[in-house]
Design an enzyme around this catalytic site. Structure first.
Site, PDB file in Angstrom:
ATOM      1  N   ARG A  75     -32.976   8.954  22.291  1.00 41.63           N
ATOM      2  CA  ARG A  75     -32.315  10.183  21.816  1.00 41.63           C
ATOM      3  C   ARG A  75     -32.638  10.434  20.342  1.00 41.63           C
ATOM      4  O   ARG A  75     -32.863  11.564  19.936  1.00 41.63           O
ATOM      5  CB  ARG A  75     -30.795  10.079  22.020  1.00 41.63           C
ATOM      6  CG  ARG A  75     -30.353  10.044  23.474  1.00 41.63           C
ATOM      7  CD  ARG A  75     -30.433  11.373  24.171  1.00 41.63           C
ATOM      8  NE  ARG A  75     -29.601  12.380  23.566  1.00 41.63           N
ATOM      9  CZ  ARG A  75     -29.409  13.593  24.086  1.00 41.63           C
ATOM     10  NH1 ARG A  75     -30.014  13.952  25.223  1.00 41.63           N
ATOM     11  NH2 ARG A  75     -28.650  14.467  23.489  1.00 41.63           N
ATOM     12  N   TYR A  87     -28.326  19.492  35.736  1.00 41.18           N
ATOM     13  CA  TYR A  87     -27.652  20.106  34.584  1.00 41.18           C
ATOM     14  C   TYR A  87     -26.237  20.599  34.933  1.00 41.18           C
ATOM     15  O   TYR A  87     -25.730  21.502  34.267  1.00 41.18           O
ATOM     16  CB  TYR A  87     -28.486  21.264  34.041  1.00 41.18           C
ATOM     17  CG  TYR A  87     -29.688  20.816  33.219  1.00 41.18           C
ATOM     18  CD1 TYR A  87     -29.523  20.043  32.067  1.00 41.18           C
ATOM     19  CD2 TYR A  87     -30.983  21.185  33.575  1.00 41.18           C
ATOM     20  CE1 TYR A  87     -30.623  19.636  31.309  1.00 41.18           C
ATOM     21  CE2 TYR A  87     -32.083  20.782  32.820  1.00 41.18           C
ATOM     22  CZ  TYR A  87     -31.893  20.009  31.682  1.00 41.18           C
ATOM     23  OH  TYR A  87     -32.969  19.618  30.925  1.00 41.18           O
ATOM     24  N   PHE A  96     -26.165  29.697  28.271  1.00 38.17           N
ATOM     25  CA  PHE A  96     -27.597  29.395  28.330  1.00 38.17           C
ATOM     26  C   PHE A  96     -28.025  28.817  29.681  1.00 38.17           C
ATOM     27  O   PHE A  96     -29.201  28.536  29.892  1.00 38.17           O
ATOM     28  CB  PHE A  96     -27.988  28.419  27.210  1.00 38.17           C
ATOM     29  CG  PHE A  96     -27.312  27.067  27.267  1.00 38.17           C
ATOM     30  CD1 PHE A  96     -27.815  26.051  28.077  1.00 38.17           C
ATOM     31  CD2 PHE A  96     -26.165  26.812  26.513  1.00 38.17           C
ATOM     32  CE1 PHE A  96     -27.201  24.801  28.132  1.00 38.17           C
ATOM     33  CE2 PHE A  96     -25.548  25.561  26.568  1.00 38.17           C
ATOM     34  CZ  PHE A  96     -26.059  24.561  27.379  1.00 38.17           C
ATOM     35  N   LYS A 105     -40.637  18.526  29.774  1.00 41.60           N
ATOM     36  CA  LYS A 105     -40.274  19.817  30.366  1.00 41.60           C
ATOM     37  C   LYS A 105     -41.526  20.688  30.519  1.00 41.60           C
ATOM     38  O   LYS A 105     -42.579  20.377  29.954  1.00 41.60           O
ATOM     39  CB  LYS A 105     -39.204  20.462  29.480  1.00 41.60           C
ATOM     40  CG  LYS A 105     -37.877  19.674  29.471  1.00 41.60           C
ATOM     41  CD  LYS A 105     -36.858  20.308  28.524  1.00 41.60           C
ATOM     42  CE  LYS A 105     -35.505  19.616  28.610  1.00 41.60           C
ATOM     43  NZ  LYS A 105     -34.499  20.252  27.702  1.00 41.60           N
ATOM     44  N   ARG A 125     -38.897  16.653  18.969  1.00 42.94           N
ATOM     45  CA  ARG A 125     -38.522  18.066  18.831  1.00 42.94           C
ATOM     46  C   ARG A 125     -38.793  18.578  17.423  1.00 42.94           C
ATOM     47  O   ARG A 125     -39.216  19.718  17.232  1.00 42.94           O
ATOM     48  CB  ARG A 125     -37.053  18.246  19.230  1.00 42.94           C
ATOM     49  CG  ARG A 125     -36.842  18.120  20.750  1.00 42.94           C
ATOM     50  CD  ARG A 125     -35.393  17.910  21.102  1.00 42.94           C
ATOM     51  NE  ARG A 125     -35.146  17.991  22.542  1.00 42.94           N
ATOM     52  CZ  ARG A 125     -33.987  17.659  23.105  1.00 42.94           C
ATOM     53  NH1 ARG A 125     -32.977  17.231  22.349  1.00 42.94           N
ATOM     54  NH2 ARG A 125     -33.826  17.760  24.409  1.00 42.94           N
ATOM     55  N   THR A 162     -30.997  18.614  19.728  1.00 42.82           N
ATOM     56  CA  THR A 162     -31.261  19.576  20.807  1.00 42.82           C
ATOM     57  C   THR A 162     -31.824  20.879  20.245  1.00 42.82           C
ATOM     58  O   THR A 162     -32.794  21.424  20.773  1.00 42.82           O
ATOM     59  CB  THR A 162     -29.954  19.862  21.584  1.00 42.82           C
ATOM     60  OG1 THR A 162     -29.383  18.616  21.984  1.00 42.82           O
ATOM     61  CG2 THR A 162     -30.224  20.722  22.797  1.00 42.82           C
TER      62      THR A 162
HETATM   63  P1  IDP Z   1     -29.989  17.593  25.341  1.00 41.26           P
HETATM   64  O1  IDP Z   1     -31.209  18.005  26.137  1.00 41.26           O
HETATM   65  O2  IDP Z   1     -30.337  17.326  23.902  1.00 41.26           O
HETATM   66  O3  IDP Z   1     -29.210  16.483  25.976  1.00 41.26           O
HETATM   67  P2  IDP Z   1     -27.877  19.381  26.256  1.00 41.26           P
HETATM   68  O4  IDP Z   1     -26.734  19.829  25.403  1.00 41.26           O
HETATM   69  O5  IDP Z   1     -27.610  18.396  27.343  1.00 41.26           O
HETATM   70  O6  IDP Z   1     -29.028  18.879  25.279  1.00 41.26           O
HETATM   71  O7  IDP Z   1     -28.509  20.684  26.884  1.00 41.26           O
HETATM   72  C1  IDP Z   1     -29.470  20.603  27.913  1.00 41.26           C
HETATM   73  C2  IDP Z   1     -30.607  21.556  27.605  1.00 41.26           C
HETATM   74  O8  IDP Z   1     -30.109  22.902  27.644  1.00 41.26           O
HETATM   75  C3  IDP Z   1     -31.195  21.429  26.189  1.00 41.26           C
HETATM   76  O9  IDP Z   1     -32.154  20.408  26.084  1.00 41.26           O
HETATM   77  C4  IDP Z   1     -31.784  22.793  25.992  1.00 41.26           C
HETATM   78  O10 IDP Z   1     -33.006  22.923  26.718  1.00 41.26           O
HETATM   79  C5  IDP Z   1     -30.737  23.694  26.642  1.00 41.26           C
HETATM   80  N1  IDP Z   1     -29.678  24.135  25.709  1.00 41.26           N
HETATM   81  C6  IDP Z   1     -28.595  23.413  25.307  1.00 41.26           C
HETATM   82  N2  IDP Z   1     -27.805  24.120  24.488  1.00 41.26           N
HETATM   83  C7  IDP Z   1     -28.407  25.338  24.368  1.00 41.26           C
HETATM   84  C8  IDP Z   1     -28.056  26.526  23.633  1.00 41.26           C
HETATM   85  O11 IDP Z   1     -27.027  26.606  22.940  1.00 41.26           O
HETATM   86  N3  IDP Z   1     -28.932  27.548  23.733  1.00 41.26           N
HETATM   87  C9  IDP Z   1     -30.066  27.497  24.484  1.00 41.26           C
HETATM   88  N4  IDP Z   1     -30.418  26.426  25.205  1.00 41.26           N
HETATM   89  C10 IDP Z   1     -29.601  25.341  25.141  1.00 41.26           C
HETATM   90 MG    MG Z   2     -28.123  16.452  27.731  1.00 42.45          MG
END
Ligand code: IDP
Ligand code: MG
Length: 141
Positions: free
Chosen positions: A87, A51, A59, A11, A104, A93
């Site tokens: 993963r 997304y 968010f 990213k 991370r 996340t």
């Molecule tokens: P992932 O990237 O681990 O698959 P996802 O739930 O698919 O996580 O969410 C996509 C992206 O959105 C995350 O990587 C993060 O950048 C952002 N994100 C997800 N949940 C939140 C949140 O609750 N607050 C802020 N950003 C979030």
């Molecule tokens: Mg995801």
């Protein structure tokens, strides 16, 4: 063997922080095969498609602005059970929950700005890879 391909992208914060080599290095040391790679600026439309599952969440807007806020480095990697293993290597996340030793856990401090994307299932990989790469940009054996 259960050979899989997954979409991994660094990213904008990861590119800015010069972590591209670190992330590629972890994948290479794991023994995975690089199938495609490019640096690119993601448009808003592209980010919203990628997304789409998060549309309407609190968010979402911040996520789209973040991921379109600078170039990313997109890759496709191939390996045995790579989707779940990547993963695990990425970590949770929310960096607060990401184990030390994960990408991370080692490098991220912000829920949104969490360095990497990796497909979360074979279905997601099949949907996501063509959003970033044309067939002729992927290099098989
Ligand atoms: P992932 O990237 O681990 O698959 P996802 O739930 O698919 O996580 O969410 C996509 C992206 O959105 C995350 O990587 C993060 O950048 C952002 N994100 C997800 N949940 C939140 C949140 O609750 N607050 C802020 N950003 C979030
Ligand atoms: Mg995801």
């Amino acid at each position: 063997m259960n050979m899989q391909r997954t979409l991994l992208f660094v990213k904008p914060d990861g590119v800015r922080r010069k972590l591209v080599g670190e992330i590629i290095s972890r994948c290479e040391r794991k023994g995975w095969r690089l199938v495609g790679m490019k640096m690119m600026q993601v448009t808003r439309e592209h980010a919203e498609r990628h997304y789409a599952e998060h549309k309407g969440k609190g968010f979402f807007e911040g996520l789209i602005e973040y991921v379109t806020g600078g170039p990313i480095v997109a890759m496709v990697w191939e390996g045995n059970d790579i989707i779940p293993i990547l993963r695990m290597m990425m970590g949770a996340t929310n960096p607060v929950n990401a184990q030390p030793g994960t990408i991370r856990g080692d490098f991220a401090n912000d829920f949104t700005q969490n360095i990497v994307h990796g497909s979360d299932s074979p279905e997601s990989a099949a949907r996501e890879i063509p959003l970033f790469f044309a067939d002729e940009e992927l290099h098989g054996d």
